[in-house]
Design an enzyme around this catalytic site. Structure first.
Site, short mmCIF file in Angstrom:
data_model
loop_
_atom_site.label_atom_id
_atom_site.label_comp_id
_atom_site.label_asym_id
_atom_site.label_seq_id
_atom_site.Cartn_x
_atom_site.Cartn_y
_atom_site.Cartn_z
N LYS A 70 0.75 -10.53 5.43
CA LYS A 70 -0.79 -9.96 5.25
C LYS A 70 -1.63 -10.83 5.19
CE LYS A 70 0.42 -4.59 4.52
NZ LYS A 70 0.20 -3.92 3.53
N ASP A 95 -5.10 -0.35 4.25
CA ASP A 95 -4.69 0.26 2.98
C ASP A 95 -5.03 0.49 1.59
OD1 ASP A 95 -1.61 -0.17 3.94
OD2 ASP A 95 -2.13 -2.36 3.11
#
Length: 285
Positions: free
Chosen positions: A70, A106
């Protein structure tokens, strides 16, 4: 029906065998009769740039990124959305006109998972972890109005770095090693596990035990496989309110779906597909 016009979206990470994102997204594509397909690819760090370039070359609308890529993925993207810049990590990429733009859905996933719950913002919030998921959780907590965060992580230097980043956003932040998390958890109104602890197949792991979890706290585990992790079971023993990482998965996935397709995501369809994939409900089909 897969044909020459089918558009490929996917997940890249290492490992990805535990993911239910393919079932979730493919169910959503079918529900809206979209000619898309979603697959999961195990991509090692050494091949990350090649994977990004390959997806751009085949005209993919975009892809998701999971552990451990990420943060590293940013080096191989053309631009970042404000959400990704704020977090410093990317979990969703949109490819348009040959350019890859990174987003962080997220943050949205955590916010939606906690929406409507009785959040005690006068108490500190704890984030366990210091990687991409933890950074997203921290930004979500700031967006939700928390003014003090405690970062607990196994590697103290990474906890220190994230705490410093939070302070730069105008919020008070402390940090500690994972071994000290239990001591500081007592003062927290919400605790989020943003590490892989407890994820399949190592389901016996937990960052905190029931004796360390406040009875009046809210506990969110961003791990969703298994659906009820040991951390959540320990929180139940303590009398805390628990929130499954499945809710974060579904809502972050819904946002990614909308970015790729331009269509409103069928959230209930996605949740049901994820639950079926986890074996929680039977697939009568």
């Amino acid at each position: 029906m897969i044909d020459a016009s089918t558009r490929l979206c996917c997940l890249i990470g290492h490992p990805v065998s535990h993911s239910v994102s393919p079932q979730m997204h493919n169910a959503a594509f079918r529900a809206l009769n979209l000619n898309y397909v979603y697959l999961a690819f195990d991509v090692r760090e050494m091949d990350l740039e090649k994977a990004v370039n390959g997806l751009k070359a085949i005209g993919s609308p975009g892809f998701n990124v999971t552990i451990p890529h990420k943060i590293k993925i940013i080096s191989f993207l053309d631009e970042l959305d404000e959400s990704a810049e704020k977090v410093g990590a990317v979990n969703t990429v949109v490819i348009k006109d040959g350019r890859a733009r990174g987003y962080n859905t997220d943050v949205y996933g955590v916010e939606e998972a906690l929406k409507g719950r009785n959040l005690t913002r006068t108490k500190p919030a704890m984030v366990i972890g210091a990687g991409g998921a933890a950074k997203a959780a921290a930004v979500a907590l700031l967006d939700l109005g928390f003014r003090k965060l405690i970062i607990a992580n196994r590697t103290i230097e990474k906890a220190r770095e994230l705490a410093s980043r939070i302070r730069s956003m105008g919020c008070e932040a402390e940090y500690c090693g994972l071994d000290k998390a239990g001591d500081l958890a007592a003062e927290c109104g919400i605790i989020i596990n943003a590490t892989p602890l407890g994820m399949h197949p190592k389901t016996g792991e937990t960052p905190l035990r029931s004796s360390e979890i406040p009875e009046d706290s809210i506990i969110l585990d961003m791990v969703y496989n298994p659906l009820k992790t040991r951390f959540l079971r320990e929180a139940e023993k303590a009398g805390a309110e628990i929130v499954s990482g499945l809710e974060v998965l579904v809502y972050q996935g819904a946002k990614a779906f909308e970015l790729w397709t331009g269509c409103e995501a069928p959230v209930d369809v996605m949740r049901e597909a994820a639950l079926k994939a986890l074996g929680v409900i039977r697939d009568e089909g």
